[in-house]
Design an enzyme around this catalytic site. Structure first.
Site, PDB file in Angstrom:
ATOM      1  N   ARG A  69      -4.349   0.426  -2.014  1.00  0.00           N
ATOM      2  CA  ARG A  69      -3.747  -0.904  -2.053  1.00  0.00           C
ATOM      3  C   ARG A  69      -3.464  -1.339  -3.481  1.00  0.00           C
ATOM      4  O   ARG A  69      -4.225  -1.017  -4.393  1.00  0.00           O
ATOM      5  CB  ARG A  69      -4.666  -1.913  -1.366  1.00  0.00           C
ATOM      6  N   HIS A 106      -0.029   5.657   1.101  1.00  0.00           N
ATOM      7  CA  HIS A 106      -0.999   6.636   1.565  1.00  0.00           C
ATOM      8  C   HIS A 106      -0.939   7.827   0.617  1.00  0.00           C
ATOM      9  O   HIS A 106       0.151   8.264   0.234  1.00  0.00           O
ATOM     10  CB  HIS A 106      -0.688   7.068   2.990  1.00  0.00           C
ATOM     11  N   HIS A 130       4.808   0.432   1.056  1.00  0.00           N
ATOM     12  CA  HIS A 130       5.206  -0.338   2.229  1.00  0.00           C
ATOM     13  C   HIS A 130       4.245  -1.488   2.466  1.00  0.00           C
ATOM     14  O   HIS A 130       3.101  -1.487   2.000  1.00  0.00           O
ATOM     15  CB  HIS A 130       5.278   0.557   3.478  1.00  0.00           C
ATOM     16  N   GLU A 177       2.791   8.313   8.667  1.00  0.00           N
ATOM     17  CA  GLU A 177       2.705   7.486   9.853  1.00  0.00           C
ATOM     18  C   GLU A 177       4.081   7.067  10.351  1.00  0.00           C
ATOM     19  O   GLU A 177       5.067   7.087   9.604  1.00  0.00           O
ATOM     20  CB  GLU A 177       1.820   6.266   9.619  1.00  0.00           C
ATOM     21  N   GLN A 187       0.814  -1.217   0.000  1.00  0.00           N
ATOM     22  CA  GLN A 187       0.000   0.000   0.000  1.00  0.00           C
ATOM     23  C   GLN A 187       0.843   1.261   0.000  1.00  0.00           C
ATOM     24  O   GLN A 187       2.040   1.235   0.281  1.00  0.00           O
ATOM     25  CB  GLN A 187      -0.917   0.005   1.227  1.00  0.00           C
TER      26      GLN A 187
END
Length: 474
Positions: free
Chosen positions: A315, A108, A296, A143, A106
């Protein structure tokens, strides 16, 4: 300070025992906040996210959504500074996760892609809960992960030479096609190497300014995630044979991640994309920061995860969930780079006797991992941190590191017991219990709980414990 109840997320990749033990939950089937029944527990959300808000317990015994509580009293709950910067919201999303098998491959989305995608899907009439929806809010998601035990992942693109070294020894047509893409140089952006026209058509507009090396990485990655399903009886043996023939530690780690993914997702060629990524092997207390656009996949282990208050995930493989290749590729950062960890200039890690602070250079969050014990014995984890980040620890420590004295904070006891004390009150937590600390509670000390004292669950406390403290930077 209010006790806060996490939202359970029961995904197929979650653990059968790890989070259940940490949070004192029974093993076996359960139902999460979305009504999903499963015998796995993947994530515990301490959240002010609109779609999965945690519950706080008020002094009169009433329960209230954290989002409602913040909206009704933003100055007291999150403080003037955060209210003015982010609005009446909790600006971060804090999770404890446990991966038994690999998660999806995936990225972001970038901030402008998140806004555009959210508005585009709203206009198309897709509900927030629609499984085909990719953008659940308008925010980008950066994140950070801090390992609570050995934790493995694949993060960001490795150097092209490393990618080629691995792919060349994998005797499989998709891997060889990926190697061909990395070698197919084009000295004019208007010229597409033969056979890669489809990949070039899916490059984002920004690719017009990319160097040729980045375009080659894109084509190789595109080859893996768009290939049709393959025969697992051919792919797994090819990976095993390649693992026997490579010599470098980094290559072995990357191959190990791909092999675990191939076992979890038989026949999915996207597992070959992991051979292009940096294999990350974290010990307890070590961390990695993942900016938007960074490809990642988490492979195995338990960790604390903190991010901007967004649930946007794009994804590309290794999942039964919706795959959105077009939007994934539009946000994909194809620049090879080392994973960002606390030893880099991108993130400041400050260590003291029994506490490590992780603070990326963003304004939404920081995280503290600490331990309280009787006496003055040093936490063994600190020796490992000093070994890996020796220069940084020497530069910043030993010295007292002040935990933020205001803003919205979430304290979770991960082992044993801890005591939280502010001017107004004192509460003792046993493992798996948590507090939301209001901004107007002011400074809070996390101390050793008195052995035998009563914790929130009515059980006696023990005289040691570990904790995580999420907050906005101050």
């Amino acid at each position: 300070m209010y006790p806060i109840l996490p939202v359970q997320k029961r995904y197929a990749w979650g653990s059968h025992t790890r989070l259940q033990a940490m949070f004192g939950l029974p093993e076996g089937p359960g139902v999460d906040a979305d009504g999903v029944r499963s015998d796995t527990l993947a994530e515990m959300w301490f959240s002010g996210h609109a779609q999965s808000a945690s519950t706080i317990l008020l002094p009169d015994g009433a329960q209230r959504s954290l989002t409602q509580a913040i909206r009704s009293d933003p100055m007291g709950m999150v403080g003037a500074e955060d209210s003015q910067t982010f609005g009446p919201v909790l600006p971060y999303l804090f999770k404890i996760i446990s991966a038994r098998i690999p998660l999806s491959l995936q990225v972001h989305p970038l901030d402008f892609e998140a806004r555009a995608g959210y508005n585009r899907e709203n206009a198309a009439g897709l509900s927030i809960g629609d499984p085909e929806r990719s953008f659940k809010d308008t925010l980008a998601k950066n994140e950070m992960v801090v390992a609570l035990e050995p934790f493995t992942a694949s993060v960001g693109f490795a150097p092209i030479s490393t990618q080629l070294q691995i792919l060349r020894v994998v005797d499989h047509p998709v891997a060889q096609r990926m190697a061909d893409a990395l070698l197919a140089r084009s000295f004019h952006r208007s010229v597409t190497p033969e056979g890669f026209e489809r990949a070039d058509a899916m490059m984002p507009v920004s690719a017009l300014a990319w160097p040729d090396s980045r375009r080659r990485v894109f084509r190789a990655f595109h080859t893996a995630i768009t290939a049709p399903p393959v025969d697992p009886d051919e792919l797994t043996p090819a990976l095993l044979d390649a693992d026997r023939r490579i010599s470098s530690r980094k290559a072995h780690d990357a191959m190990a991640n791909a092999l675990q993914a191939a076992q979890a997702f038989p026949g999915d060629p996207a597992v070959l994309a992991l051979l292009m990524l940096n294999a990350v092997c974290l010990e307890e207390g070590e961390s990695v920061y993942i900016p938007t656009g960074t490809p990642h996949a988490y492979i195995h282990g338990a960790a604390a995860e903190i991010m901007t208050n967004s649930d946007n995930v794009l994804r590309a493989g290794m999942t039964p969930k919706h795959k959105d290749l077009a939007n994934f590729l539009r946000s994909l950062d194809c620049q090879p780079a080392s994973p960002i960890d606390p030893s880099s200039s991108m993130i400041a890690t400050l260590a003291m006797h029994n506490m490590v602070t992780y603070r990326p250079h963003i304004s939404e969050y920081m995280l503290v991992y600490g331990r309280v014990e009787p006496g003055s014995a040093a936490w063994p984890l600190m020796g490992r941190i000093a070994h890996r980040y020796g220069d940084l620890v020497q530069r910043f420590g030993p010295r007292r590191l002040l935990v933020p004295q205001g803003g919205p904070r979430i304290l979770v006891c991960t082992e044993g017991s801890v005591c939280a004390r502010c001017q107004k009150q004192e509460m003792t937590l046993n493992h798996g219990q948590a507090l939301f600390i209001r901004s107007d509670d002011g400074p809070v000390d996390v101390l050793r709980a008195e052995p035998g004292s009563t914790a929130l669950d009515g059980l006696p406390a023990v005289g040691y414990g570990s904790f995580l403290l999420a907050s906005t930077p101050r």
